[in-house]
Scaffold this motif. Sequence first.
Motif, PDB file in Angstrom:
ATOM      1  N   ALA A  16      40.052 -11.710  10.883  1.00 28.59           N
ATOM      2  CA  ALA A  16      40.302 -10.308  10.535  1.00 28.59           C
ATOM      3  C   ALA A  16      41.700  -9.921  10.996  1.00 28.59           C
ATOM      4  CB  ALA A  16      39.255  -9.405  11.176  1.00 28.59           C
ATOM      5  N   ILE A  17      42.487  -9.381  10.077  1.00 31.28           N
ATOM      6  CA  ILE A  17      43.892  -9.095  10.347  1.00 31.28           C
ATOM      7  C   ILE A  17      44.179  -7.645  10.013  1.00 31.28           C
ATOM      8  CG2 ILE A  17      46.270  -9.698   9.751  1.00 31.28           C
ATOM      9  CD1 ILE A  17      45.026 -12.484   8.908  1.00 31.28           C
ATOM     10  N   CYS A  18      44.618  -6.903  11.012  1.00 35.41           N
ATOM     11  CA  CYS A  18      44.952  -5.493  10.849  1.00 35.41           C
ATOM     12  C   CYS A  18      46.443  -5.348  10.589  1.00 35.41           C
ATOM     13  CB  CYS A  18      44.556  -4.713  12.100  1.00 35.41           C
ATOM     14  SG  CYS A  18      44.937  -2.951  12.016  1.00 35.41           S
ATOM     15  N   GLY A  19      46.789  -4.603   9.554  1.00 33.97           N
ATOM     16  CA  GLY A  19      48.192  -4.410   9.210  1.00 33.97           C
ATOM     17  C   GLY A  19      48.914  -3.385  10.063  1.00 33.97           C
ATOM     18  N   SER A  20      48.186  -2.711  10.940  1.00 33.63           N
ATOM     19  CA  SER A  20      48.791  -1.737  11.851  1.00 33.63           C
ATOM     20  C   SER A  20      48.700  -2.247  13.276  1.00 33.63           C
ATOM     21  CB  SER A  20      48.072  -0.390  11.751  1.00 33.63           C
ATOM     22  OG  SER A  20      48.563   0.510  12.738  1.00 33.63           O
ATOM     23  N   ILE A  21      49.761  -2.042  14.049  1.00 31.01           N
ATOM     24  CA  ILE A  21      49.739  -2.424  15.458  1.00 31.01           C
ATOM     25  C   ILE A  21      49.604  -1.194  16.358  1.00 31.01           C
ATOM     26  CG2 ILE A  21      50.990  -4.573  15.086  1.00 31.01           C
ATOM     27  CD1 ILE A  21      53.543  -3.225  15.982  1.00 31.01           C
ATOM     28  N   ARG A  22      49.323  -0.034  15.757  1.00 30.22           N
ATOM     29  CA  ARG A  22      49.125   1.193  16.517  1.00 30.22           C
ATOM     30  C   ARG A  22      47.777   1.147  17.241  1.00 30.22           C
ATOM     31  NH1 ARG A  22      46.935   6.268  15.686  1.00 30.22           N
ATOM     32  NH2 ARG A  22      46.180   5.687  13.604  1.00 30.22           N
ATOM     33  N   LYS A  23      47.753   1.595  18.475  1.00 29.58           N
ATOM     34  CA  LYS A  23      46.560   1.481  19.316  1.00 29.58           C
ATOM     35  C   LYS A  23      45.343   2.151  18.697  1.00 29.58           C
ATOM     36  CE  LYS A  23      44.875   2.433  24.002  1.00 29.58           C
ATOM     37  NZ  LYS A  23      45.210   2.998  25.332  1.00 29.58           N
ATOM     38  N   HIS A  27      42.525   1.331  10.876  1.00 25.85           N
ATOM     39  CA  HIS A  27      42.286   0.001  10.322  1.00 25.85           C
ATOM     40  C   HIS A  27      41.787  -0.969  11.384  1.00 25.85           C
ATOM     41  CE1 HIS A  27      44.584   1.988   7.206  1.00 25.85           C
ATOM     42  NE2 HIS A  27      44.009   1.142   6.378  1.00 25.85           N
ATOM     43  N   ARG A  28      42.275  -0.825  12.601  1.00 20.90           N
ATOM     44  CA  ARG A  28      41.697  -1.621  13.687  1.00 20.90           C
ATOM     45  C   ARG A  28      40.260  -1.167  13.945  1.00 20.90           C
ATOM     46  NH1 ARG A  28      43.275  -5.447  16.176  1.00 20.90           N
ATOM     47  NH2 ARG A  28      45.402  -5.218  15.418  1.00 20.90           N
ATOM     48  N   GLY A  29      40.005   0.122  13.765  1.00 21.59           N
ATOM     49  CA  GLY A  29      38.638   0.612  13.876  1.00 21.59           C
ATOM     50  C   GLY A  29      37.723   0.024  12.813  1.00 21.59           C
ATOM     51  N   LEU A  30      38.238  -0.188  11.608  1.00 19.95           N
ATOM     52  CA  LEU A  30      37.446  -0.821  10.560  1.00 19.95           C
ATOM     53  C   LEU A  30      37.095  -2.258  10.934  1.00 19.95           C
ATOM     54  CD1 LEU A  30      39.235   0.506   7.343  1.00 19.95           C
ATOM     55  CD2 LEU A  30      36.912   1.061   8.105  1.00 19.95           C
ATOM     56  N   ILE A  31      38.035  -2.957  11.576  1.00 16.83           N
ATOM     57  CA  ILE A  31      37.750  -4.326  12.007  1.00 16.83           C
ATOM     58  C   ILE A  31      36.710  -4.334  13.126  1.00 16.83           C
ATOM     59  CG2 ILE A  31      38.743  -6.324  13.195  1.00 16.83           C
ATOM     60  CD1 ILE A  31      41.255  -5.948  11.505  1.00 16.83           C
ATOM     61  N   ILE A  47      33.316 -12.300  13.244  1.00 18.70           N
ATOM     62  CA  ILE A  47      34.666 -11.754  13.119  1.00 18.70           C
ATOM     63  C   ILE A  47      35.548 -12.278  14.241  1.00 18.70           C
ATOM     64  CG2 ILE A  47      36.067  -9.662  13.157  1.00 18.70           C
ATOM     65  CD1 ILE A  47      34.429  -9.848  10.639  1.00 18.70           C
ATOM     66  N   ASP A  48      36.694 -12.818  13.871  1.00 21.02           N
ATOM     67  CA  ASP A  48      37.719 -13.242  14.819  1.00 21.02           C
ATOM     68  C   ASP A  48      38.935 -12.347  14.589  1.00 21.02           C
ATOM     69  OD1 ASP A  48      39.311 -14.603  16.620  1.00 21.02           O
ATOM     70  OD2 ASP A  48      39.732 -16.277  15.261  1.00 21.02           O
ATOM     71  N   ASP A  49      39.167 -11.407  15.493  1.00 14.52           N
ATOM     72  CA  ASP A  49      40.226 -10.406  15.341  1.00 14.52           C
ATOM     73  C   ASP A  49      41.569 -11.023  15.722  1.00 14.52           C
ATOM     74  OD1 ASP A  49      41.823  -8.173  15.208  1.00 14.52           O
ATOM     75  OD2 ASP A  49      40.637  -6.968  16.600  1.00 14.52           O
ATOM     76  N   LEU A  50      42.440 -11.208  14.747  1.00 11.79           N
ATOM     77  CA  LEU A  50      43.753 -11.817  14.975  1.00 11.79           C
ATOM     78  C   LEU A  50      44.803 -10.719  15.152  1.00 11.79           C
ATOM     79  CD1 LEU A  50      42.127 -14.206  13.819  1.00 11.79           C
ATOM     80  CD2 LEU A  50      44.183 -14.912  12.586  1.00 11.79           C
ATOM     81  N   ASP A  51      45.336 -10.598  16.350  1.00 10.96           N
ATOM     82  CA  ASP A  51      46.362  -9.596  16.644  1.00 10.96           C
ATOM     83  C   ASP A  51      47.724 -10.131  16.200  1.00 10.96           C
ATOM     84  OD1 ASP A  51      47.922  -7.559  17.619  1.00 10.96           O
ATOM     85  OD2 ASP A  51      47.168  -7.653  19.667  1.00 10.96           O
ATOM     86  N   ALA A 122      38.862 -10.518   1.663  1.00  7.46           N
ATOM     87  CA  ALA A 122      38.462  -9.170   1.284  1.00  7.46           C
ATOM     88  C   ALA A 122      39.436  -8.195   1.931  1.00  7.46           C
ATOM     89  CB  ALA A 122      37.033  -8.877   1.732  1.00  7.46           C
ATOM     90  N   ILE A 123      39.556  -7.025   1.313  1.00  8.37           N
ATOM     91  CA  ILE A 123      40.507  -6.017   1.778  1.00  8.37           C
ATOM     92  C   ILE A 123      39.777  -4.692   1.976  1.00  8.37           C
ATOM     93  CG2 ILE A 123      42.677  -4.827   1.304  1.00  8.37           C
ATOM     94  CD1 ILE A 123      43.243  -7.044  -0.804  1.00  8.37           C
ATOM     95  N   VAL A 124      40.051  -4.021   3.093  1.00  9.33           N
ATOM     96  CA  VAL A 124      39.561  -2.667   3.322  1.00  9.33           C
ATOM     97  C   VAL A 124      40.749  -1.792   3.696  1.00  9.33           C
ATOM     98  CG1 VAL A 124      37.226  -3.363   3.947  1.00  9.33           C
ATOM     99  CG2 VAL A 124      38.965  -3.206   5.735  1.00  9.33           C
ATOM    100  N   CYS A 125      40.707  -0.542   3.251  1.00  9.79           N
ATOM    101  CA  CYS A 125      41.838   0.358   3.463  1.00  9.79           C
ATOM    102  C   CYS A 125      41.348   1.762   3.779  1.00  9.79           C
ATOM    103  CB  CYS A 125      42.703   0.442   2.204  1.00  9.79           C
ATOM    104  SG  CYS A 125      43.365  -1.103   1.581  1.00  9.79           S
ATOM    105  N   ALA A 126      42.178   2.517   4.477  1.00  6.74           N
ATOM    106  CA  ALA A 126      41.942   3.944   4.702  1.00  6.74           C
ATOM    107  C   ALA A 126      43.262   4.675   4.502  1.00  6.74           C
ATOM    108  CB  ALA A 126      41.404   4.188   6.107  1.00  6.74           C
ATOM    109  N   GLY A 127      43.190   5.867   3.912  1.00  3.29           N
ATOM    110  CA  GLY A 127      44.430   6.591   3.670  1.00  3.29           C
ATOM    111  C   GLY A 127      44.182   7.935   3.049  1.00  3.29           C
ATOM    112  N   ALA A 128      45.098   8.331   2.155  1.00  2.56           N
ATOM    113  CA  ALA A 128      45.072   9.664   1.564  1.00  2.56           C
ATOM    114  C   ALA A 128      44.270   9.669   0.262  1.00  2.56           C
ATOM    115  CB  ALA A 128      46.501  10.157   1.349  1.00  2.56           C
TER     116      ALA A 128
END
Length: 201
Positions: A16-23, A27-31, A47-51, A122-128
């Motif tokens: 699992a790879i998050c495109g945001s590095i914000r704490k 998207h990290r919450g989705l992971i 799930i293996d969370d890859l930072d 697979a892709i998951v997203c959150a936004g506007a």
Amino acid sequence: MQASATTAKPVLRVAAICGSIRKGSWHRGLIRAAAEVCEDSIPGLRIDDLDVADLPMLNTDLETDGGMGFPPAVEAFRARVRDADCFLFASPEYNYSITSPLKNALDWASRGVNLWADKPGAIVCAGANFGGGRSSYHLRQVGVFLDIHFINKPELFVWAFYEPDKYFDGDGNLIHAETRERLKEVLLSLQAFTLRLQKKD
């Protein structure tokens, strides 16, 4: 007992790879939510969370051994990509596209030997108002060259921008039950597709 053991599904590793590095990233919450869903109700997925925060920006001057050696952080990341059965990308949308940390991670793991190739994703997203969907479709385009086989459905675009408290708490944790159920459907589809491609089902 013997019959159930022989028909049990294998445990698949989901990088699992998050495109945001914000704490507090949604998207990290989705992971995190994906990991909880797998632990609670999908025993065949792990799930293996890859930072990606510690990866240097792509610079071929950092490569050694004729382009086959990499900095330690990159080597560690590439090893976890190599060991994965499939991928889950949590991809924010910046300027109608994917984020620079995500693109950097994709590029590093494609250098030398392309470690993304022939694996499902697979892709998951959150936004506007599109829920981050444009980043999802741009990531799919990148995946064409990388030979990532993305599931087509279901898609998960979380329209969280205008009502963030409805979907996530202050730490970015997913709190919306319907979205969690939709996330579970994405994971089940990824599991089924991965098993089909591996011919293990």
